[in-house]
Design a protein around this motif. Structure first.
Motif, PDB file in Angstrom:
ATOM      1  N   ASP A 138       4.073  11.550  -2.411  1.00  0.00           N
ATOM      2  CA  ASP A 138       5.356  10.973  -2.018  1.00  0.00           C
ATOM      3  C   ASP A 138       5.257   9.460  -2.147  1.00  0.00           C
ATOM      4  O   ASP A 138       4.466   8.820  -1.467  1.00  0.00           O
ATOM      5  N   VAL A 139       6.051   8.903  -3.050  1.00  0.00           N
ATOM      6  CA  VAL A 139       6.015   7.467  -3.333  1.00  0.00           C
ATOM      7  C   VAL A 139       7.415   6.905  -3.106  1.00  0.00           C
ATOM      8  O   VAL A 139       8.385   7.427  -3.664  1.00  0.00           O
ATOM      9  N   SER A 140       7.526   5.857  -2.284  1.00  0.00           N
ATOM     10  CA  SER A 140       8.833   5.266  -2.018  1.00  0.00           C
ATOM     11  C   SER A 140       9.390   4.631  -3.291  1.00  0.00           C
ATOM     12  O   SER A 140       8.652   4.321  -4.235  1.00  0.00           O
ATOM     13  N   GLU A 141      10.690   4.415  -3.301  1.00  0.00           N
ATOM     14  CA  GLU A 141      11.338   3.815  -4.464  1.00  0.00           C
ATOM     15  C   GLU A 141      10.770   2.422  -4.757  1.00  0.00           C
ATOM     16  O   GLU A 141      10.539   2.061  -5.906  1.00  0.00           O
ATOM     17  N   GLY A 142      10.537   1.642  -3.704  1.00  0.00           N
ATOM     18  CA  GLY A 142       9.987   0.295  -3.890  1.00  0.00           C
ATOM     19  C   GLY A 142       8.596   0.329  -4.486  1.00  0.00           C
ATOM     20  O   GLY A 142       8.275  -0.429  -5.409  1.00  0.00           O
ATOM     21  N   ALA A 143       7.750   1.212  -3.952  1.00  0.00           N
ATOM     22  CA  ALA A 143       6.388   1.324  -4.478  1.00  0.00           C
ATOM     23  C   ALA A 143       6.402   1.867  -5.903  1.00  0.00           C
ATOM     24  O   ALA A 143       5.608   1.442  -6.741  1.00  0.00           O
ATOM     25  N   SER A 157      11.662   6.390 -13.339  1.00  0.00           N
ATOM     26  CA  SER A 157      12.259   6.345 -11.999  1.00  0.00           C
ATOM     27  C   SER A 157      13.552   7.154 -11.955  1.00  0.00           C
ATOM     28  O   SER A 157      13.823   7.854 -10.975  1.00  0.00           O
ATOM     29  N   ARG A 178       1.617  10.721   1.484  1.00  0.00           N
ATOM     30  CA  ARG A 178       2.292   9.434   1.284  1.00  0.00           C
ATOM     31  C   ARG A 178       1.370   8.593   0.424  1.00  0.00           C
ATOM     32  O   ARG A 178       0.207   8.371   0.768  1.00  0.00           O
ATOM     33  N   ASP A 180       2.162   5.408  -1.303  1.00  0.00           N
ATOM     34  CA  ASP A 180       2.615   4.071  -1.679  1.00  0.00           C
ATOM     35  C   ASP A 180       1.442   3.154  -1.981  1.00  0.00           C
ATOM     36  O   ASP A 180       1.538   2.266  -2.817  1.00  0.00           O
ATOM     37  N   LYS A 188       1.167  13.702   5.169  1.00  0.00           N
ATOM     38  CA  LYS A 188       2.378  13.786   5.973  1.00  0.00           C
ATOM     39  C   LYS A 188       2.365  15.101   6.730  1.00  0.00           C
ATOM     40  O   LYS A 188       2.001  16.135   6.173  1.00  0.00           O
TER      41      LYS A 188
END
Length: 190
Positions: A138-143, A157, A178, A180, A188
């Motif tokens: 799971d990678v955040s949009e920012g990362a 993306s 997670r 990032d 998680k």
């Protein structure tokens, strides 16, 4: 007769370098325990460049729909290592650098073999039931914006956002990590 099952493990994530690195660590740890490993990357199961890029270099739908030859991955690795499969596996289908088919022979998968497969979109509905265990990064949009190579950021993306919406990989994954910061992964709760 040895009855140990052959298992198929997915390391699913948006950044190919991250999934490959984690899959290599898992495969190495298994090998250290004398477990036979079939190490596979979706990067070696790409469709031909003319198919992948038919709608342009930056089209996210092409990345999701056309980049990877999931039917071949199913046939040559996942279904082949299923309990009723032929128990041999194909390490590669296409060289991603030359865009040519490779000529490699199937390798035997003795009882207890663990296929460790890395790549994107491995929890798609047409692929996920071919795995016994799915690890989703799971990678955040920012990362994601910081971690993807610049030449593939736009297309990947967009394709990854579609994947998260349509396939909800975290709902099907056995483990969600997670990711990032790859040097500080966090499992998680689930």
């Amino acid at each position: 007769m040895d009855e140990r099952p052959r298992l198929r493990l997915a390391v699913d994530g948006p950044v190919q370098a991250d999934t490959a690195r984690l899959a290599d660590v898992v495969a190495g740890s298994l090998s250290d325990l004398a477990v036979p490993v079939a190490r596979v990357s979706t990067r070696d199961f790409l469709r031909g460049r003319s198919v992948r890029l038919e709608y342009g270099h930056d089209d996210p739908d092409s990345v999701y729909d056309l980049y990877y030859d999931f039917p071949a991955l199913r046939r040559e690795v996942l279904d082949a290592l299923a309990p009723d499969g032929r128990h041999t596996w194909l390490p590669r289908l296409r060289d991603p650098e030359t865009d040519r088919s490779v000529r490699v022979s199937p390798e035997p998968a003795p009882p207890g073999t663990v296929a460790v497969v890395d790549g994107r979109f491995l929890a798609r509905d047409d692929v996920r039931d071919g795995f016994d265990l799915i690890v989703h990064l799971d990678v955040s949009e920012g990362a994601l914006g910081r971690r993807l190579p610049a030449d593939e950021a736009k297309r990947t993306s967009g394709a990854w956002a579609r994947y998260l919406t349509e396939d909800a990989p975290a709902e099907y994954a056995d483990l969600v990590v997670r990711f990032d910061h790859p040097d500080r992964p966090a499992l998680k709760p689930g």
